[in-house]
Scaffold this motif. Structure first.
Motif, PDB file in Angstrom:
ATOM      1  N   LYS A   5       0.835  -1.215   0.000  1.00 56.26           N
ATOM      2  CA  LYS A   5       0.000   0.000   0.000  1.00 56.26           C
ATOM      3  C   LYS A   5       0.863   1.255   0.000  1.00 56.26           C
ATOM      4  O   LYS A   5       0.553   2.229  -0.670  1.00 56.26           O
ATOM      5  N   ARG A   6       1.942   1.216   0.756  1.00 60.79           N
ATOM      6  CA  ARG A   6       2.836   2.374   0.811  1.00 60.79           C
ATOM      7  C   ARG A   6       3.472   2.634  -0.553  1.00 60.79           C
ATOM      8  O   ARG A   6       3.554   3.772  -1.001  1.00 60.79           O
ATOM      9  N   THR A   7       3.881   1.571  -1.223  1.00 57.68           N
ATOM     10  CA  THR A   7       4.462   1.719  -2.558  1.00 57.68           C
ATOM     11  C   THR A   7       3.433   2.287  -3.520  1.00 57.68           C
ATOM     12  O   THR A   7       3.751   3.151  -4.345  1.00 57.68           O
ATOM     13  N   GLU A   8       2.202   1.818  -3.417  1.00 53.38           N
ATOM     14  CA  GLU A   8       1.143   2.334  -4.279  1.00 53.38           C
ATOM     15  C   GLU A   8       0.929   3.831  -4.055  1.00 53.38           C
ATOM     16  O   GLU A   8       0.777   4.599  -5.011  1.00 53.38           O
ATOM     17  N   GLU A   9       0.942   4.269  -2.801  1.00 55.64           N
ATOM     18  CA  GLU A   9       0.791   5.696  -2.495  1.00 55.64           C
ATOM     19  C   GLU A   9       1.950   6.507  -3.058  1.00 55.64           C
ATOM     20  O   GLU A   9       1.754   7.595  -3.619  1.00 55.64           O
ATOM     21  N   LEU A  10       3.161   5.992  -2.932  1.00 56.93           N
ATOM     22  CA  LEU A  10       4.332   6.704  -3.450  1.00 56.93           C
ATOM     23  C   LEU A  10       4.300   6.819  -4.975  1.00 56.93           C
ATOM     24  O   LEU A  10       4.648   7.867  -5.534  1.00 56.93           O
ATOM     25  N   VAL A  11       3.862   5.765  -5.639  1.00 60.08           N
ATOM     26  CA  VAL A  11       3.768   5.812  -7.102  1.00 60.08           C
ATOM     27  C   VAL A  11       2.711   6.830  -7.520  1.00 60.08           C
ATOM     28  O   VAL A  11       2.902   7.576  -8.484  1.00 60.08           O
ATOM     29  N   CYS A  12       1.602   6.895  -6.796  1.00 59.21           N
ATOM     30  CA  CYS A  12       0.560   7.888  -7.111  1.00 59.21           C
ATOM     31  C   CYS A  12       1.086   9.308  -6.932  1.00 59.21           C
ATOM     32  O   CYS A  12       0.799  10.193  -7.742  1.00 59.21           O
ATOM     33  N   HIS A  17       3.423  14.400  -9.700  1.00 58.49           N
ATOM     34  CA  HIS A  17       4.515  15.365  -9.811  1.00 58.49           C
ATOM     35  C   HIS A  17       5.424  15.128 -11.009  1.00 58.49           C
ATOM     36  O   HIS A  17       6.300  15.937 -11.278  1.00 58.49           O
ATOM     37  N   ALA A  18       5.226  14.037 -11.728  1.00 59.66           N
ATOM     38  CA  ALA A  18       6.080  13.736 -12.878  1.00 59.66           C
ATOM     39  C   ALA A  18       5.671  14.611 -14.063  1.00 59.66           C
ATOM     40  O   ALA A  18       4.512  14.998 -14.198  1.00 59.66           O
ATOM     41  N   PRO A  19       6.617  14.928 -14.931  1.00 62.57           N
ATOM     42  CA  PRO A  19       6.253  15.698 -16.138  1.00 62.57           C
ATOM     43  C   PRO A  19       5.310  14.874 -17.016  1.00 62.57           C
ATOM     44  O   PRO A  19       5.364  13.645 -17.031  1.00 62.57           O
ATOM     45  N   SER A  20       4.439  15.559 -17.738  1.00 59.72           N
ATOM     46  CA  SER A  20       3.413  14.863 -18.515  1.00 59.72           C
ATOM     47  C   SER A  20       3.926  14.352 -19.857  1.00 59.72           C
ATOM     48  O   SER A  20       3.180  13.749 -20.608  1.00 59.72           O
ATOM     49  N   THR A  21       5.178  14.588 -20.175  1.00 59.21           N
ATOM     50  CA  THR A  21       5.729  14.112 -21.438  1.00 59.21           C
ATOM     51  C   THR A  21       6.805  13.065 -21.182  1.00 59.21           C
ATOM     52  O   THR A  21       7.400  13.018 -20.107  1.00 59.21           O
ATOM     53  N   GLY A  22       7.006  12.223 -22.162  1.00 58.86           N
ATOM     54  CA  GLY A  22       8.049  11.215 -22.044  1.00 58.86           C
ATOM     55  C   GLY A  22       7.500   9.845 -21.689  1.00 58.86           C
ATOM     56  O   GLY A  22       6.298   9.596 -21.675  1.00 58.86           O
ATOM     57  N   LEU A  28       4.888   4.694 -15.036  1.00 58.13           N
ATOM     58  CA  LEU A  28       4.341   4.828 -13.684  1.00 58.13           C
ATOM     59  C   LEU A  28       2.888   4.384 -13.635  1.00 58.13           C
ATOM     60  O   LEU A  28       2.460   3.737 -12.678  1.00 58.13           O
ATOM     61  N   GLU A  29       2.127   4.722 -14.668  1.00 59.73           N
ATOM     62  CA  GLU A  29       0.720   4.311 -14.710  1.00 59.73           C
ATOM     63  C   GLU A  29       0.611   2.792 -14.810  1.00 59.73           C
ATOM     64  O   GLU A  29      -0.214   2.178 -14.123  1.00 59.73           O
TER      65      GLU A  29
END
Length: 77
Positions: A5-12, A17-22, A28-29
């Motif tokens: 669960k903690r990893t899932e929260e960190l990925v979210c 905060h990640a740039p929308s390009t690339g 990550l999704e």
């Protein structure tokens, strides 16, 4: 379970905060979906894995024995 669960929260958080390009947002999704769809397994003292089929069979066995005990109690009275 807690670490998953903690990893899932960190990925979210990273996704927001990640740039929308690339390539990073799509990866990550994908990783986030894998975390959400991954089944949680409990292993008490490392003896066995308590997953859904095992719990369902235990509940079925307990229910069967309860029905049998109730029927024997009716014949004793």
């Amino acid at each position: 379970m807690y670490q998953g669960k903690r990893t899932e929260e960190l990925v979210c958080r990273l996704m927001t905060h990640a740039p929308s390009t690339g390539v990073l947002p799509s990866r990550l999704e994908l990783f986030s979906r894998q975390l959400m769809l991954r089944s949680v397994q409990y292993s008490p003292l490392g003896m066995c894995i308590l997953d859904r089929p095992l719990v369902a069979s235990v509940i079925g066995a307990v229910t069967t024995y309860l029905v049998i005990l109730i029927q024997f109690q009716r014949y004793d009275n």
